[in-house]
Design a protein around this motif. Structure first.
Motif, mmCIF file in Angstrom:
data_model
loop_
_atom_site.group_PDB
_atom_site.id
_atom_site.type_symbol
_atom_site.label_atom_id
_atom_site.label_comp_id
_atom_site.label_asym_id
_atom_site.label_seq_id
_atom_site.Cartn_x
_atom_site.Cartn_y
_atom_site.Cartn_z
ATOM 1 N N ASP A 1 0.754 -1.235 -0.013
ATOM 2 C CA ASP A 1 0.058 0.026 -0.116
ATOM 3 C C ASP A 1 0.874 1.159 0.194
ATOM 4 O OD1 ASP A 1 -2.186 -1.415 -0.138
ATOM 5 O OD2 ASP A 1 -2.786 -1.197 2.004
ATOM 6 N N ALA A 2 1.814 1.290 0.825
ATOM 7 C CA ALA A 2 2.609 2.535 1.134
ATOM 8 C C ALA A 2 3.502 2.868 -0.388
ATOM 9 C CB ALA A 2 3.587 2.370 2.183
ATOM 10 N N ALA A 3 3.932 1.614 -1.025
ATOM 11 C CA ALA A 3 4.697 1.808 -2.078
ATOM 12 C C ALA A 3 3.854 2.171 -3.297
ATOM 13 C CB ALA A 3 5.350 0.518 -2.436
ATOM 14 N N ALA A 4 2.598 1.762 -3.432
ATOM 15 C CA ALA A 4 1.856 1.990 -4.619
ATOM 16 C C ALA A 4 1.411 3.497 -4.314
ATOM 17 C CB ALA A 4 0.479 1.038 -4.463
ATOM 18 N N ARG A 5 1.133 3.920 -2.957
ATOM 19 C CA ARG A 5 0.586 5.221 -2.654
ATOM 20 C C ARG A 5 1.731 6.207 -3.227
ATOM 21 N NH1 ARG A 5 0.844 5.641 2.818
ATOM 22 N NH2 ARG A 5 3.118 6.023 2.473
ATOM 23 N N ASP A 6 3.096 5.797 -2.865
ATOM 24 C CA ASP A 6 4.180 6.845 -3.005
ATOM 25 C C ASP A 6 4.522 6.893 -4.636
ATOM 26 O OD1 ASP A 6 4.168 7.301 -0.425
ATOM 27 O OD2 ASP A 6 6.085 6.049 -0.063
ATOM 28 N N PHE A 7 4.358 5.772 -5.293
ATOM 29 C CA PHE A 7 4.337 5.552 -6.642
ATOM 30 C C PHE A 7 3.346 6.678 -7.398
ATOM 31 C CE2 PHE A 7 3.412 3.627 -10.806
ATOM 32 C CZ PHE A 7 4.541 3.883 -11.390
ATOM 33 N N ILE A 8 2.253 6.519 -6.959
ATOM 34 C CA ILE A 8 1.141 7.447 -7.661
ATOM 35 C C ILE A 8 1.129 8.758 -7.382
ATOM 36 C CG2 ILE A 8 -1.407 7.700 -7.825
ATOM 37 C CD1 ILE A 8 -1.615 4.451 -7.641
ATOM 38 N N ALA A 9 1.560 9.059 -6.157
ATOM 39 C CA ALA A 9 1.669 10.406 -5.685
ATOM 40 C C ALA A 9 2.572 10.992 -6.127
ATOM 41 C CB ALA A 9 1.729 10.473 -4.112
ATOM 42 N N GLY A 10 3.758 10.480 -6.681
ATOM 43 C CA GLY A 10 4.840 11.064 -7.243
ATOM 44 C C GLY A 10 4.899 11.108 -8.689
ATOM 45 N N MET A 11 3.945 10.501 -9.416
ATOM 46 C CA MET A 11 3.653 11.003 -10.947
ATOM 47 C C MET A 11 3.330 12.396 -11.127
ATOM 48 S SD MET A 11 1.134 7.814 -11.515
ATOM 49 C CE MET A 11 1.440 6.119 -11.453
ATOM 50 N N THR A 12 3.841 12.883 -12.428
ATOM 51 C CA THR A 12 3.487 13.963 -12.929
ATOM 52 C C THR A 12 2.173 13.735 -13.699
ATOM 53 O OG1 THR A 12 4.387 13.466 -15.174
ATOM 54 C CG2 THR A 12 5.851 15.060 -13.414
ATOM 55 N N ASP A 13 1.451 14.679 -13.948
ATOM 56 C CA ASP A 13 0.013 14.639 -14.567
ATOM 57 C C ASP A 13 0.255 13.879 -15.800
ATOM 58 O OD1 ASP A 13 -1.290 16.201 -12.661
ATOM 59 O OD2 ASP A 13 -1.528 17.773 -13.652
ATOM 60 N N ARG A 14 1.107 14.370 -16.671
ATOM 61 C CA ARG A 14 1.511 13.702 -17.959
ATOM 62 C C ARG A 14 1.714 12.243 -17.993
ATOM 63 N NH1 ARG A 14 5.260 17.410 -21.124
ATOM 64 N NH2 ARG A 14 3.266 18.475 -21.274
ATOM 65 N N PHE A 15 2.563 12.004 -16.984
ATOM 66 C CA PHE A 15 2.852 10.530 -16.835
ATOM 67 C C PHE A 15 1.511 9.703 -16.338
ATOM 68 C CE2 PHE A 15 4.092 6.854 -14.418
ATOM 69 C CZ PHE A 15 4.957 6.085 -15.248
ATOM 70 N N ALA A 16 0.910 10.283 -15.587
ATOM 71 C CA ALA A 16 -0.388 9.551 -15.134
ATOM 72 C C ALA A 16 -1.254 9.474 -16.041
ATOM 73 C CB ALA A 16 -0.851 10.227 -13.784
ATOM 74 N N VAL A 17 -1.499 10.427 -16.951
ATOM 75 C CA VAL A 17 -2.270 10.242 -18.040
ATOM 76 C C VAL A 17 -1.961 9.347 -19.126
ATOM 77 C CG1 VAL A 17 -3.441 11.447 -20.187
ATOM 78 C CG2 VAL A 17 -3.326 12.621 -17.709
ATOM 79 N N ARG A 18 -0.563 9.257 -19.432
ATOM 80 C CA ARG A 18 -0.092 8.272 -20.322
ATOM 81 C C ARG A 18 -0.226 7.040 -19.914
ATOM 82 N NH1 ARG A 18 4.924 11.966 -22.145
ATOM 83 N NH2 ARG A 18 3.803 13.095 -23.676
ATOM 84 N N LEU A 19 0.029 6.793 -18.581
ATOM 85 C CA LEU A 19 0.057 5.250 -18.068
ATOM 86 C C LEU A 19 -1.368 4.758 -18.010
ATOM 87 C CD1 LEU A 19 1.184 2.974 -16.637
ATOM 88 C CD2 LEU A 19 0.823 4.232 -14.339
ATOM 89 N N TYR A 20 -2.283 5.731 -17.778
ATOM 90 C CA TYR A 20 -3.772 5.320 -17.478
ATOM 91 C C TYR A 20 -4.309 5.046 -19.034
ATOM 92 C CZ TYR A 20 -8.443 5.900 -16.936
ATOM 93 O OH TYR A 20 -9.986 5.338 -17.004
ATOM 94 N N GLU A 21 -3.766 5.916 -20.022
ATOM 95 C CA GLU A 21 -4.266 5.529 -21.642
ATOM 96 C C GLU A 21 -3.789 4.144 -21.864
ATOM 97 O OE1 GLU A 21 -2.384 8.821 -23.530
ATOM 98 O OE2 GLU A 21 -4.404 9.963 -23.312
ATOM 99 N N ARG A 22 -2.476 3.925 -21.502
ATOM 100 C CA ARG A 22 -2.007 2.556 -21.772
ATOM 101 C C ARG A 22 -2.680 1.365 -20.858
ATOM 102 N NH1 ARG A 22 3.339 1.380 -19.177
ATOM 103 N NH2 ARG A 22 2.695 -0.668 -18.289
ATOM 104 N N LEU A 23 -3.286 1.624 -19.889
ATOM 105 C CA LEU A 23 -3.774 0.439 -19.273
ATOM 106 C C LEU A 23 -5.228 0.510 -19.437
ATOM 107 C CD1 LEU A 23 -2.147 1.380 -15.599
ATOM 108 C CD2 LEU A 23 -1.452 -0.671 -17.277
ATOM 109 N N PHE A 24 -5.962 1.690 -19.679
ATOM 110 C CA PHE A 24 -7.528 1.500 -19.794
ATOM 111 C C PHE A 24 -8.061 1.895 -21.198
ATOM 112 C CE2 PHE A 24 -6.598 2.069 -15.178
ATOM 113 C CZ PHE A 24 -7.488 1.167 -14.955
ATOM 114 N N ILE A 25 -7.323 2.573 -21.983
ATOM 115 C CA ILE A 25 -8.008 3.114 -23.318
ATOM 116 C C ILE A 25 -7.676 1.991 -24.397
ATOM 117 C CG2 ILE A 25 -8.110 4.869 -25.147
ATOM 118 C CD1 ILE A 25 -8.816 5.639 -22.054
#
Length: 140
Positions: free
Chosen positions: A95-119
């Protein structure tokens, strides 16, 4: 954009440089920003909230995948070996590792990862010219 710059890195650089210079010029009595950069920053913020962050059309894809942060949270926790450092996992727990990984993402990285996983993406690429219906030649 003329005040802050065209790219996100130019805008961030301009804002940071302005805050540093204005704060130094103010004798370090408080954190400061020049009026021009502050006005441009607030205008950009207003635009982003209206056109992106709170726009129903722009965020519709996020909702389909379970919501941007929640969807990423679930994927990262389900497949930690794909996203998380093993030493961090062992030291801090999933939980802590996942939380820190997501919290440390830039918006651009998070959107690209989201697109890769869900779109969904097409299996085959089709040239845009193939989409255009052309009339049959005269006399054909």
């Amino acid at each position: 954009m003329s005040v802050l710059g065209r790219s996100s890195s130019e805008r961030i650089g301009r804002m940071v440089a302005d805050v540093v210079q204005e704060t130094l010029d103010g004798g370090l009595s408080g954190i400061r920003m020049s009026d021009g950069v502050l006005d441009a920053t607030l205008a950009l913020r207003e635009f982003l909230f209206g056109a992106v962050y709170e726009n129903a059309v722009a965020t519709a894809e996020f909702r389909q995948g379970g919501g941007h942060p929640r969807g990423l949270w679930e994927k990262v926790r389900a497949r930690p070996e794909e996203f998380l450092d093993r030493a961090t996992l062992e030291r801090d727990g999933l939980d802590a590792a996942a939380r820190d990984f997501i919290a440390g993402m830039t918006d651009r990285f998070a959107v690209r990862l989201y697109e890769r996983l869900f779109i969904p993406t097409p299996w085959v690429e089709v040239a845009p010219e193939a989409w255009i219906e052309r009339p049959a030649p005269v006399g054909a």
